[in-house]
Structures are given as C-alpha cells and as structure tokens.
Design a protein around this motif. Structure first.
Motif, short mmCIF file in Angstrom:
data_model
loop_
_atom_site.label_atom_id
_atom_site.label_comp_id
_atom_site.label_asym_id
_atom_site.label_seq_id
_atom_site.Cartn_x
_atom_site.Cartn_y
_atom_site.Cartn_z
N GLY A 1 2.60 6.88 5.35
CA GLY A 1 3.08 6.41 3.73
C GLY A 1 4.42 5.73 3.77
O GLY A 1 4.52 5.67 2.59
N CYS B 1 0.72 -1.36 0.11
CA CYS B 1 -0.20 -0.16 -0.19
C CYS B 1 0.87 1.48 0.12
O CYS B 1 1.48 1.40 0.60
N ASP B 2 0.79 2.07 -0.70
CA ASP B 2 1.62 3.51 -1.33
C ASP B 2 0.70 4.65 -0.53
O ASP B 2 1.04 5.55 -0.73
N LYS B 3 -0.19 4.23 0.09
CA LYS B 3 -0.67 5.62 -0.35
C LYS B 3 -1.45 6.14 1.75
O LYS B 3 -1.43 5.61 2.79
N CYS C 1 -4.05 -2.00 0.49
CA CYS C 1 -4.20 -1.37 1.89
C CYS C 1 -5.12 -1.86 3.19
O CYS C 1 -4.42 -2.24 4.42
N PRO D 1 -5.43 6.14 3.23
CA PRO D 1 -6.11 5.66 2.08
C PRO D 1 -7.31 5.97 2.40
O PRO D 1 -8.13 6.22 3.54
N GLU D 2 -8.48 5.55 1.32
CA GLU D 2 -9.92 5.79 1.36
C GLU D 2 -10.49 4.52 2.54
O GLU D 2 -9.83 3.57 2.13
#
Length: 427
Positions: free
Chosen positions: A271, A222-224, A240, A227-228
C-alpha cells in the motif's frame, strides 16, 4: 509533440507530487479528457490500441515513434549517466528543515536562510512540504494516538508539543527521482557568505527545486494494499492491474536499451508508493511459446480448460519473458557526499515474468504478467521532461540561488595544498 505534456497541479501537499496525481473529481475528468484526445490522435496515426492496454498505459504516451518489433529490441540496457542517490526528506521530519547532520547543526533550509538573509524559511518549508502541510492529518501529542497500520507517527516541529499523525514514508521521492535523472550529482561543498553547504544540503535544495516537473505519465495510481483479484489472479481494477507488461517492455527497451535514457518507476509495496529512477535492465529469458503454453503460464503452470488466449484477441505470437530491472533507492538521511563511486550500495533489483503479445509480424501489442508479477509490477511509469518554473516553498527560496550553489558544487574540483583542501573552478 505537445499533446504528451502533463502539467496537472491540484494538491500542492500531495506526497507524490501534484503534477502526477490530481485529487479532485474535476482534475480527474480533465486528465481523462486529455488522455482520450491523446488516444484518438494516436489511433489517427495508425497506432494499435490493444484490448488490454488502454488510454492510461499505452507506451506511445512517452513517444509516438517507438520501436515495437520484438526482434529489434535489445536484451539489456542502462542509463548513459546513472541516476544518483539522495535522501527523500520525509514529511514527518519536516522535509529539508530536518537537521540531518545532528541537532546542533543547521538544516539545509536554515543554512540557506543564513547565507541569503531569508526570514521565515522554516515555516514556509513546513507549510508547503513538511509537517504543517498535512492540514487534514489528526493532531496528536504522542505516536500512540496515530494509526500504526498506516505507518503513522506523531510528527512535531522543533519546539512544538502538539504534532500531526503522518506516515513515515511520505516525502519527496517525486522530486529526487527526476532530478537524479536530469542533473549530474552534486560533488563538493560550497561556501557562500560564510556559510558552508555540504553536499547533502545542496542535494536537499536542488531536490526541493524539482518538486514540480513537466512529465509524461503511463499508468494509474493504486492505493490498495491488497487489491481484489479476478479468476486469473490479476487485480480487478485497472488502477492496480496496469502498467501493462507490453508497455513496460517497450519503454525499457526503447529508453534504456536503444537510447540509454532513464525514467521513473512507481513501485507499490504493502500500500505504500515510492518513485525510483531506473538504472538498467537485463532480459534473462525471451522465448517464443505457443498459444497453449501462454495460457498454461498465465494459469500458474496448471492445465486450463480454455482453448484460446482470451486476453488479447489480436495476439498471434507469444513470448515468455524473464526480466530484471535495477533501480536506485534513497539514501539514509545522514549520508553525505558524492556517492557515484558506491552507487551499487543504493541499487536494488526487481524481477518480472510476463507474456509478450505480438502480431504475426512480431509487433508487440500488449502483454500479461505471470506468477507473482501479476500483483508485483510497476504501478506507473513517468518520464521527466523539464523542471517547472514554480515557486519553491511558496517563493521564499530562490531557484537562481539554489542552481548557483548546485553549479558550483558540480564544477569545482579539489586541490590538496599543504594539507588543506582548497577548491577551484574547473578550467
């Protein structure tokens, strides 16, 4: 089983290790194809692929023969040999070209060059693992030209006025984490051809030798940073939302609990991702709850309009679990010596809360994180199997030389003679 081996290598400059995270579309397709083959094979063997864990994070990626009966799994466990603490040799400091012992001292790469008569070693280390490896990074003269929100600084090689913007957290934890599990910690200084390698130098070289490993990977990256989230407070993207809580529980209890074998956890924080070897775990609470209790817990303790558990239609039993996991963090760059006696100084603990989903017979088939664990949980898990026979720094560093230095460091013992410390091989 051979189908569990993952040996992807696309981007040799990747911070996380090219064997774990292919970066182009073709490599991603290859990865998913192999995972699909794995899932079909496991299904043919009768392994349950639950609704909320998929081909990227089923626990059987590690091993098809795992204990999944919730009542048979130990509530605590630790590695038979505790992983050791080492530096992560950050990219912005030019990896093992960093003169960790002071600017007047030689770096690990320079000491290797002096001892083995190797030329152009610092250039090669930089090209493959250090500042020069970040070919796509923005050039800079000062840090104000870089993106502070990404943790970037203007990284310059020794003697250079022009640098590259590189995040300070980029490094080789993907090499330190597996080698700290697979090999005992270096203990003593070693002299070769008149050059003294301190323990931190030997750690640097052996860590670099383990940049590429054969391994088994569970979960996706996961690069966020933020995340939403869906209506239940979970990340909407599977990258994520995994690793599944049931998968994490099964692997911890089987590997650390039953087999006393460590593996690597990929942690995500704001992040930024890093790899850490697991030291042990402790289940502080494991209580069977009703389906309605599980729904309320997943709804952050608030009453829910839902009358049935929607996350896994096959779940018939539910367990509320509170878990603590101990893992090792990297050392400061200037920390030298054998650190086994002070490993608690480099031990940290993460706490998790989740619902285990099980069949009527108590077989774990999934799980859902609750509370803050919905977003603060392992991004991925991986099991190192062996070191890959790949060139170190483009081939300028000989793995045989590195492993000979390492062997001397772990096999020697110290003797005090007339006030001087002498070293001799163990009998």
């Amino acid at each position: 089983m051979a189908i569990y081996w993952y040996n992807y290598c696309i981007d040799s400059n990747s911070y996380y290790g090219c064997h774990l995270f292919p970066t182009d579309k073709d490599a991603s397709m290859i990865r998913e194809f192999h995972r699909l083959v794995l899932v079909l094979s496991l299904m043919a063997q009768g392994v349950v692929i639950a609704e909320n864990w998929g081909p990227t994070d089923i626990p059987q990626i590690f091993d098809a023969n795992l204990e999944t009966d919730v009542s048979a799994l130990p509530h605590s466990g630790h590695a038979a040999r505790t992983p050791w603490a080492g530096y992560f040799w950050p990219t912005y400091l030019d990896s093992i070209n960093n003169r960790w012992d002071g600017t007047a001292a030689q770096s690990p790469s320079e000491r290797y060059a002096a001892a083995f008569g190797t030329s152009n070693i610092t250039d090669a280390v930089s090209q493959y693992h250090g500042i020069d490896s970040r070919t796509g990074a923005r050039t800079c003269i000062e840090t104000s030209m870089c993106d502070s929100t990404k943790g970037e600084v203007c990284a310059k090689r020794v003697g250079s006025t022009l640098g590259r913007c590189i995040p300070t957290w980029f490094g080789i934890t993907h090499a330190w984490a597996p080698v700290s599990i697979m090999l005992p910690e270096p203990k003593h200084e070693v002299e070769h051809n008149g050059v003294t390698f301190r323990v931190n130098d030997i750690k640097a070289l052996v860590i670099l030798a383990y940049v590429y490993t054969n391994n088994r990977l569970v979960g996706t990256r996961c690069d966020k940073a933020e995340p939403e989230l869906d209506d239940y407070g979970r990340p909407t993207g599977i990258d994520c939302r995994d690793t599944n809580a049931g998968t994490y529980h099964i692997l911890l209890t089987n590997y650390l609990g039953l087999n006393r074998r460590s593996f690597v956890i990929g942690r995500r924080l704001n992040g930024q991702l890093s790899n850490h070897p697991i030291k042990g775990y402790q289940i502080n609470k494991q209580e069977r709850v009703t389906e309605q209790d599980a729904i309320i817990l997943l709804n952050d303790g608030q009453p829910s309009t839902s009358t049935s558990y929607i996350f896994n239609a096959d779940a018939q039993k539910f367990f509320h679990v509170e878990l603590a996991v101990d893992y090792i963090i990297p050392t400061p760059g200037d920390r030298d010596g054998f650190l086994g006696a002070v490993i608690d100084e480099f031990t940290r603990t993460d706490n998790y809360s989740y619902i285990l989903e099980a069949t009527a017979d108590g077989e774990i088939i999934g799980g859902e994180y609750i509370g803050v664990s919905k977003v603060n949980h392992p991004d991925f898990l991986w099991l190192p199997i062996s070191r890959r026979d790949a060139p170190i720094a483009g081939g300028v560093i000989d793995s045989n030389n590195v492993m000979n230095l390492y062997a001397q460091s772990v096999s020697q013992k110290e003797k005090q003679v007339s006030g001087a410390v002498l070293k001799s091989a163990d009998k």
